[in-house]
Motif scaffolding. Sequence first.
Motif, short mmCIF file in Angstrom:
data_model
loop_
_atom_site.label_atom_id
_atom_site.label_comp_id
_atom_site.label_asym_id
_atom_site.label_seq_id
_atom_site.Cartn_x
_atom_site.Cartn_y
_atom_site.Cartn_z
N ILE A 1 71.35 47.68 39.36
CA ILE A 1 70.79 47.14 40.59
C ILE A 1 71.84 47.22 41.68
CG2 ILE A 1 69.05 45.62 39.57
CD1 ILE A 1 70.96 43.28 39.86
N ALA A 2 71.39 47.41 42.92
CA ALA A 2 72.26 47.42 44.09
C ALA A 2 71.53 46.73 45.22
CB ALA A 2 72.62 48.85 44.48
N LEU A 3 72.29 46.23 46.17
CA LEU A 3 71.72 45.51 47.30
C LEU A 3 71.77 46.40 48.53
CD1 LEU A 3 70.61 42.59 47.69
CD2 LEU A 3 72.86 41.98 48.58
N SER A 4 70.66 46.45 49.28
CA SER A 4 70.63 47.24 50.50
C SER A 4 71.61 46.68 51.52
CB SER A 4 69.22 47.26 51.08
OG SER A 4 68.81 45.95 51.46
N GLN A 5 71.92 47.49 52.52
CA GLN A 5 72.91 47.09 53.51
C GLN A 5 72.49 45.83 54.27
OE1 GLN A 5 75.76 48.29 53.42
NE2 GLN A 5 76.74 48.55 55.40
N ASP A 6 71.17 45.66 54.50
CA ASP A 6 70.70 44.46 55.20
C ASP A 6 70.46 43.29 54.25
OD1 ASP A 6 68.36 45.11 53.88
OD2 ASP A 6 67.21 45.60 55.68
N LYS A 7 70.74 43.48 52.96
CA LYS A 7 70.64 42.45 51.92
C LYS A 7 69.23 41.90 51.76
CE LYS A 7 75.48 40.98 52.11
NZ LYS A 7 76.43 39.84 52.13
N LYS A 8 68.24 42.71 52.11
CA LYS A 8 66.85 42.29 51.96
C LYS A 8 66.15 42.95 50.79
CE LYS A 8 66.14 41.20 56.87
NZ LYS A 8 65.33 41.51 58.09
N THR A 9 66.73 44.03 50.28
CA THR A 9 66.10 44.79 49.20
C THR A 9 67.07 44.95 48.03
OG1 THR A 9 64.79 46.05 50.80
CG2 THR A 9 64.95 46.95 48.58
N ILE A 10 66.58 44.70 46.84
CA ILE A 10 67.31 45.00 45.62
C ILE A 10 66.79 46.33 45.10
CG2 ILE A 10 67.82 44.28 43.25
CD1 ILE A 10 67.12 41.38 44.18
N TRP A 11 67.66 47.34 45.05
CA TRP A 11 67.29 48.63 44.49
C TRP A 11 67.57 48.62 42.99
CZ3 TRP A 11 64.29 51.04 47.59
CH2 TRP A 11 64.53 51.10 48.95
N ALA A 12 66.60 49.04 42.19
CA ALA A 12 66.73 49.00 40.73
C ALA A 12 66.38 50.36 40.14
CB ALA A 12 65.82 47.93 40.15
N ILE A 13 67.09 50.74 39.08
CA ILE A 13 66.82 51.97 38.35
C ILE A 13 66.66 51.66 36.87
CG2 ILE A 13 67.99 53.50 39.98
CD1 ILE A 13 70.42 53.46 38.02
N ASP B 1 65.43 52.67 53.52
CA ASP B 1 64.72 51.39 53.51
C ASP B 1 63.51 51.46 52.58
OD1 ASP B 1 62.34 52.34 55.07
OD2 ASP B 1 63.84 52.54 56.66
N SER B 2 62.87 50.32 52.40
CA SER B 2 61.79 50.18 51.43
C SER B 2 60.48 50.80 51.89
CB SER B 2 61.58 48.70 51.10
OG SER B 2 61.24 47.97 52.26
N SER B 3 60.43 51.35 53.10
CA SER B 3 59.21 51.99 53.57
C SER B 3 59.08 53.43 53.05
CB SER B 3 59.17 52.01 55.11
OG SER B 3 60.19 52.86 55.63
N GLN B 4 60.14 53.96 52.47
CA GLN B 4 60.12 55.33 51.98
C GLN B 4 59.28 55.47 50.72
OE1 GLN B 4 64.79 55.86 53.04
NE2 GLN B 4 63.94 57.54 51.86
#
Length: 287
Positions: A43-55, A122-125
């Motif tokens: 898991i990683a945190l987006s630059q704006d700290k609003k999204t947790i990216w998970a693989i 961002d999460s819109s992609q």
Amino acid sequence: MKLTYIFAILLLSCNPKTQENVQSQELKTEFSLPKKLKEVSGIALSQDKKTIWAIEDAGNKNVVYGLNLNGNLIADVLVENADNNDWEDITKDNAGNIYIGDFGNNENDRQNLSIIKLDLKDSSQKSTKVVQTTKFHYEGQTEFPPKKSNLLYDCEAFVEKDGNFYLFTKNRSKGFDASFLIFQIPNKEGDFEAKLIGKLKLEGGYNDAAITSASLNSKNEIVFLSHKNIHVLSGFTSNDFNSAKIQKLSLNHNSQKEAVVFLDDKTLLIADEKDKKEGGNVYRFEL
């Protein structure tokens, strides 16, 4: 306390007595992961700290999942031009660029190891592409696989710092002794020999000390995750870990923990895999 080790090819083992054990805080469940995410590996945190990216790791899709801080699934981002051979960790640099470590190597026999950089903003992609591929092989590995007593070339943990990647390997050797290797690779397009810059040693058995993820904060601290503990590495520089200190923090909780990220300099988010009886959660842990 000092952990000393020899650079380049020579390896030096550290005395585990130099580690400092600290009374830990309680591990708190933050939220349950969506049911489709059963094998989160990073898991990683987006630059704006609003999204947790998970693989997820081998056997799963070449997709990066976006969660909000309440655990709701808000994005399924297909990585168009990459296969998920064995994605084991995800991290970002100071500019917010996202990287995936395709370096899972359970049998220590892979020769197609890489780190990929994504055009992920961002999460819109709905999809993203690989914009840089850093291929590498490990300095010192000459057999694929090595002898069972030297299975030191699996990796599930890395960070990006000062234009380099730092990889912390997962020991799968027969007669596990809690040691692991540290490799440095430039954050560039190309095919590189990962430079061996150290061999360190933690404490305990496999569930205590086999490293499954790592994260770096703004205070120049790196945390290593295992199934049962957090290990905090501090007091190092980009090319010199000689004066580093390690603190071992018990989580008082044993599950297949595979992913960690700093929410802020003192707060961690930790994810574990789902099995029949437990797991599949994100936890909060205060250092």
